[in-house]
Scaffold this motif. Structure first.
Motif, PDB file in Angstrom:
ATOM      1  N   ALA A 152      -7.857  39.169   0.242  1.00 27.06           N
ATOM      2  CA  ALA A 152      -8.153  37.777   0.627  1.00 27.06           C
ATOM      3  C   ALA A 152      -6.890  36.909   0.002  1.00 27.06           C
ATOM      4  O   ALA A 152      -6.806  37.136  -1.184  1.00 27.06           O
ATOM      5  CB  ALA A 152      -9.628  37.227   0.379  1.00 27.06           C
ATOM      6  N   ALA A 153      -6.495  35.909   0.596  1.00 28.47           N
ATOM      7  CA  ALA A 153      -5.185  35.310   0.078  1.00 28.47           C
ATOM      8  C   ALA A 153      -5.967  34.380  -1.018  1.00 28.47           C
ATOM      9  O   ALA A 153      -6.944  33.769  -0.664  1.00 28.47           O
ATOM     10  CB  ALA A 153      -4.409  34.649   1.156  1.00 28.47           C
ATOM     11  N   ARG A 154      -5.074  34.071  -2.269  1.00 23.78           N
ATOM     12  CA  ARG A 154      -5.779  33.233  -3.079  1.00 23.78           C
ATOM     13  C   ARG A 154      -5.819  31.809  -2.487  1.00 23.78           C
ATOM     14  O   ARG A 154      -6.769  31.147  -2.898  1.00 23.78           O
ATOM     15  CB  ARG A 154      -4.807  33.098  -4.386  1.00 23.78           C
ATOM     16  CG  ARG A 154      -5.036  32.572  -5.441  1.00 23.78           C
ATOM     17  CD  ARG A 154      -5.998  32.872  -6.288  1.00 23.78           C
ATOM     18  NE  ARG A 154      -6.386  32.116  -7.624  1.00 23.78           N
ATOM     19  CZ  ARG A 154      -5.601  31.978  -8.603  1.00 23.78           C
ATOM     20  NH1 ARG A 154      -4.376  32.748  -8.985  1.00 23.78           N
ATOM     21  NH2 ARG A 154      -5.888  31.368  -9.769  1.00 23.78           N
ATOM     22  N   CYS A 195       0.975  29.943  -9.339  1.00 27.73           N
ATOM     23  CA  CYS A 195       2.384  29.873  -9.479  1.00 27.73           C
ATOM     24  C   CYS A 195       3.334  29.295  -8.365  1.00 27.73           C
ATOM     25  O   CYS A 195       2.587  29.511  -7.182  1.00 27.73           O
ATOM     26  CB  CYS A 195       2.883  31.104 -10.107  1.00 27.73           C
ATOM     27  SG  CYS A 195       3.057  32.676  -8.871  1.00 27.73           S
ATOM     28  N   THR A 196       4.307  29.033  -8.350  1.00 31.92           N
ATOM     29  CA  THR A 196       5.160  28.704  -7.259  1.00 31.92           C
ATOM     30  C   THR A 196       5.150  29.667  -6.362  1.00 31.92           C
ATOM     31  O   THR A 196       5.290  29.239  -4.913  1.00 31.92           O
ATOM     32  CB  THR A 196       6.465  28.209  -7.891  1.00 31.92           C
ATOM     33  OG1 THR A 196       6.324  27.257  -8.830  1.00 31.92           O
ATOM     34  CG2 THR A 196       7.219  27.841  -6.605  1.00 31.92           C
ATOM     35  N   GLU A 197       5.379  31.004  -6.692  1.00 28.70           N
ATOM     36  CA  GLU A 197       5.723  32.201  -5.586  1.00 28.70           C
ATOM     37  C   GLU A 197       4.471  32.170  -4.664  1.00 28.70           C
ATOM     38  O   GLU A 197       4.313  32.607  -3.781  1.00 28.70           O
ATOM     39  CB  GLU A 197       6.019  33.517  -6.541  1.00 28.70           C
ATOM     40  CG  GLU A 197       6.062  34.787  -5.723  1.00 28.70           C
ATOM     41  CD  GLU A 197       6.996  34.448  -4.668  1.00 28.70           C
ATOM     42  OE1 GLU A 197       7.286  35.226  -3.525  1.00 28.70           O
ATOM     43  OE2 GLU A 197       7.968  33.707  -4.770  1.00 28.70           O
ATOM     44  N   TYR A 200       4.781  29.993  -2.192  1.00 28.09           N
ATOM     45  CA  TYR A 200       5.675  30.395  -1.044  1.00 28.09           C
ATOM     46  C   TYR A 200       5.167  31.395  -0.350  1.00 28.09           C
ATOM     47  O   TYR A 200       5.140  31.597   0.986  1.00 28.09           O
ATOM     48  CB  TYR A 200       6.860  30.963  -1.740  1.00 28.09           C
ATOM     49  CG  TYR A 200       8.004  29.528  -2.045  1.00 28.09           C
ATOM     50  CD1 TYR A 200       8.380  29.003  -1.106  1.00 28.09           C
ATOM     51  CD2 TYR A 200       8.342  29.463  -3.348  1.00 28.09           C
ATOM     52  CE1 TYR A 200       9.494  27.882  -1.144  1.00 28.09           C
ATOM     53  CE2 TYR A 200       9.095  28.524  -3.786  1.00 28.09           C
ATOM     54  CZ  TYR A 200       9.743  27.727  -2.575  1.00 28.09           C
ATOM     55  OH  TYR A 200      10.637  26.517  -2.849  1.00 28.09           O
ATOM     56  N   GLN A 201       4.223  32.462  -0.748  1.00 24.18           N
ATOM     57  CA  GLN A 201       3.758  33.437  -0.174  1.00 24.18           C
ATOM     58  C   GLN A 201       2.761  32.704   0.905  1.00 24.18           C
ATOM     59  O   GLN A 201       2.604  33.152   1.963  1.00 24.18           O
ATOM     60  CB  GLN A 201       3.068  34.225  -1.092  1.00 24.18           C
ATOM     61  CG  GLN A 201       3.806  35.375  -1.800  1.00 24.18           C
ATOM     62  CD  GLN A 201       4.538  36.383  -1.176  1.00 24.18           C
ATOM     63  OE1 GLN A 201       4.041  36.765  -0.169  1.00 24.18           O
ATOM     64  NE2 GLN A 201       5.730  36.826  -1.526  1.00 24.18           N
ATOM     65  N   ALA A 202       1.876  31.853   0.468  1.00 23.59           N
ATOM     66  CA  ALA A 202       0.967  31.175   1.313  1.00 23.59           C
ATOM     67  C   ALA A 202       1.643  30.520   2.587  1.00 23.59           C
ATOM     68  O   ALA A 202       1.161  30.645   3.678  1.00 23.59           O
ATOM     69  CB  ALA A 202       0.207  30.159   0.551  1.00 23.59           C
ATOM     70  N   ILE A 203       2.844  30.176   2.127  1.00 29.74           N
ATOM     71  CA  ILE A 203       3.712  29.460   3.264  1.00 29.74           C
ATOM     72  C   ILE A 203       4.310  30.107   4.388  1.00 29.74           C
ATOM     73  O   ILE A 203       4.266  30.158   5.534  1.00 29.74           O
ATOM     74  CB  ILE A 203       4.692  28.200   2.774  1.00 29.74           C
ATOM     75  CG1 ILE A 203       4.156  27.235   2.196  1.00 29.74           C
ATOM     76  CG2 ILE A 203       5.706  27.995   3.909  1.00 29.74           C
ATOM     77  CD1 ILE A 203       5.073  26.582   1.270  1.00 29.74           C
ATOM     78  N   TYR A 204       5.009  31.336   3.651  1.00 27.31           N
ATOM     79  CA  TYR A 204       5.895  32.231   4.652  1.00 27.31           C
ATOM     80  C   TYR A 204       4.925  33.376   5.096  1.00 27.31           C
ATOM     81  O   TYR A 204       5.313  34.041   6.040  1.00 27.31           O
ATOM     82  CB  TYR A 204       7.049  32.537   3.966  1.00 27.31           C
ATOM     83  CG  TYR A 204       8.008  31.607   3.770  1.00 27.31           C
ATOM     84  CD1 TYR A 204       8.486  30.529   4.522  1.00 27.31           C
ATOM     85  CD2 TYR A 204       8.417  31.176   2.533  1.00 27.31           C
ATOM     86  CE1 TYR A 204       9.278  29.758   4.547  1.00 27.31           C
ATOM     87  CE2 TYR A 204       9.491  30.046   2.244  1.00 27.31           C
ATOM     88  CZ  TYR A 204       9.910  29.327   3.385  1.00 27.31           C
ATOM     89  OH  TYR A 204      10.617  28.543   3.223  1.00 27.31           O
ATOM     90  N   LEU A 211       0.463  26.831   8.291  1.00 25.54           N
ATOM     91  CA  LEU A 211       1.204  25.861   7.569  1.00 25.54           C
ATOM     92  C   LEU A 211       2.642  25.727   8.250  1.00 25.54           C
ATOM     93  O   LEU A 211       3.260  24.923   7.624  1.00 25.54           O
ATOM     94  CB  LEU A 211       1.631  26.366   6.014  1.00 25.54           C
ATOM     95  CG  LEU A 211       0.136  26.332   5.144  1.00 25.54           C
ATOM     96  CD1 LEU A 211       0.613  26.816   3.682  1.00 25.54           C
ATOM     97  CD2 LEU A 211      -0.540  25.046   5.233  1.00 25.54           C
ATOM     98  N   ARG A 212       2.693  26.236   9.378  1.00 22.23           N
ATOM     99  CA  ARG A 212       3.835  26.363   9.899  1.00 22.23           C
ATOM    100  C   ARG A 212       4.574  24.942  10.309  1.00 22.23           C
ATOM    101  O   ARG A 212       5.617  24.695  10.005  1.00 22.23           O
ATOM    102  CB  ARG A 212       3.967  27.282  11.297  1.00 22.23           C
ATOM    103  CG  ARG A 212       5.592  27.210  11.923  1.00 22.23           C
ATOM    104  CD  ARG A 212       5.433  28.618  12.709  1.00 22.23           C
ATOM    105  NE  ARG A 212       5.028  29.892  12.026  1.00 22.23           N
ATOM    106  CZ  ARG A 212       5.956  30.690  11.251  1.00 22.23           C
ATOM    107  NH1 ARG A 212       7.147  30.464  11.493  1.00 22.23           N
ATOM    108  NH2 ARG A 212       5.583  31.833  10.658  1.00 22.23           N
TER     109      ARG A 212
END
Length: 412
Positions: A152-154, A195-197, A200-204, A211-212
């Motif tokens: 499950a995504a954070r 963290c920032t990464e 980015y993982q959530a976005i991409y 989130l597109r």
């Protein structure tokens, strides 16, 4: 959100939701997951997964086609190679043995070639809480379970986190700013500290389209997919014809001891639609301007260079150094026609053509930035070059470039 929901995305009809679930199942199989786990991940039974793979014949006699998946994967049940950055079972057995023998964490880390913090963290995380002992086989199972996918995504598992990221993107915050502000707004809630990464993982990757729209409007790059970062050895060649880099240029070129080595570039006009080519001889600072009325692509640039330099004495046609602009993609033709070596600077290194850059700055007095350069004739360019070559230059002891190059020609 639609009535039918799968993987956090709402669909208008049940048919669309089922198709999305089936597509996800096929994707997991192709990524190497076994059939049982893939079915469980999308919330269906093993039998349903089998029907999706093999198809079925309905009571009406109509055949339902199978999914476009891979029927047999010989590597599916094989143990996957673990990245060397992870501890394997053998390393964990050594940790257990050496810990029992009374070794210090730093000594164990040195023996395994790891950081002491890695060994300390491994023991703290994987010690059995019931026995208080570090058990290597249990530690291996627990570690493999943590790496199991899909997870499950954070951003989905923590309530409110995804909404906070969306709000930040709408306000044109960068992922780094969002991550930093989360710590300020929720100092005592570590679940909200990411963290920032992760953003980015959530976005991409992990948001899978959620989130597109926000990305295309809010991220400063405007990209909705991540750009791959490849090492220097993996980069595609700049041109079809191999380049000879400036590092291979003879040493006498750098100290300007031998004449006939040139530097070249373009000065561009308004919106880069028009351009003028510039050639500067390194030892005399003699300048030649190239007329490019029909465009500044590779075909026209190589023709102009050959036309203007073919009448020079061989003494003055030793080499040409250029940046990696696409206008010199046909550099092999220049080298062959003029019997002259062509070298290329490193990316983003204009100082490697310092003489040419300085000359381009002088030329901006005649051709200001933002102007249309297509209206100048070759006659006018020759007049500008003549005036520039007639200037006394301090670097030449206040001699003129025209005088210095004439001396070279007369000595041949």
């Amino acid at each position: 959100m639609g009535r039918w929901v799968f993987d956090g995305i709402g669909y208008a009809t049940r048919k669309q939701m089922c198709q999305a679930r089936r597509d996800r199942y096929v994707e997991l199989i192709r990524d190497g997951m076994n059939y049982t786990r893939a079915a469980k991940a999308v919330g269906v039974s093993k039998r349903t997964g089998k029907v999706w793979r093999n198809g079925r014949t309905r009571t009406t006699g109509r055949n339902e086609k199978p999914s476009a998946t891979i029927w047999y994967r010989p590597d599916m049940d094989e143990t996957k190679t673990i990245n060397p950055r992870f501890l394997d079972l053998e390393s964990r057995l050594h940790i257990a043995d050496w810990t029992g023998a009374g070794w210090s964490i730093r000594r164990i880390a040195s023996r395994l070639g790891r950081a002491a913090s890695s060994i300390s963290r491994e023991i703290a995380r994987n010690t059995n809480p019931d026995t208080g002992m570090y058990e290597p086989n249990r530690a291996q199972r627990v570690s493999m379970g943590r790496r199991a996918r899909p997870k499950a995504a954070r951003v989905r598992s923590v309530p409110g986190l995804l909404d906070y990221i969306r709000d930040g993107l709408k306000r044109h915050w960068s992922p780094e700013q969002i991550a930093g502000r989360l710590r300020e707004d929720f100092p005592h809630n570590e679940d909200m500290h990411i963290c920032t990464e992760t953003i980015y993982q959530a976005i991409y990757v992990q948001a899978r389209g959620e989130l597109r729209e926000e990305v295309s409007r809010a991220l400063r790059t405007g990209r909705t997919v991540r750009r791959p970062r490849t090492g220097e050895s993996e980069r595609r060649p700049r041109f079809r014809e191999p380049m000879v880099m400036i590092s291979e240029r003879p040493p006498e070129v750098a100290d300007r001891a031998v004449p006939g080595h040139w530097e070249g570039d373009l000065i561009c006009g308004r919106r880069n639609k028009t351009a003028i080519g510039t050639l500067v001889e390194r030892s005399t600072r003699f300048t030649i301007l190239l007329h490019l009325p029909d465009g500044h692509d590779a075909e026209h640039v190589q023709r102009a260079v050959i036309e203007r330099m073919r009448d020079l004495p061989k003494l003055l046609r030793n080499s040409l150094t250029w940046d990696q602009g696409s206008e010199l993609a046909l550099h092999r033709r220049i080298s062959t026609a003029l019997d002259m070596a062509v070298y290329f600077c490193d990316p983003h290194s204009p100082w490697q053509r310092g003489t040419n850059e300085n000359t381009n700055g002088l030329l901006r007095q005649y051709f200001p930035k933002g102007t249309d350069l297509g209206g100048y004739s070759q006659k006018y360019l020759d007049a500008v070059a003549e005036e520039l070559n007639d200037r006394p230059r301090k670097i030449l002891g206040f001699r003129k470039p025209s005088e210095a190059i004439l001396d070279l020609i007369n000595t041949t």
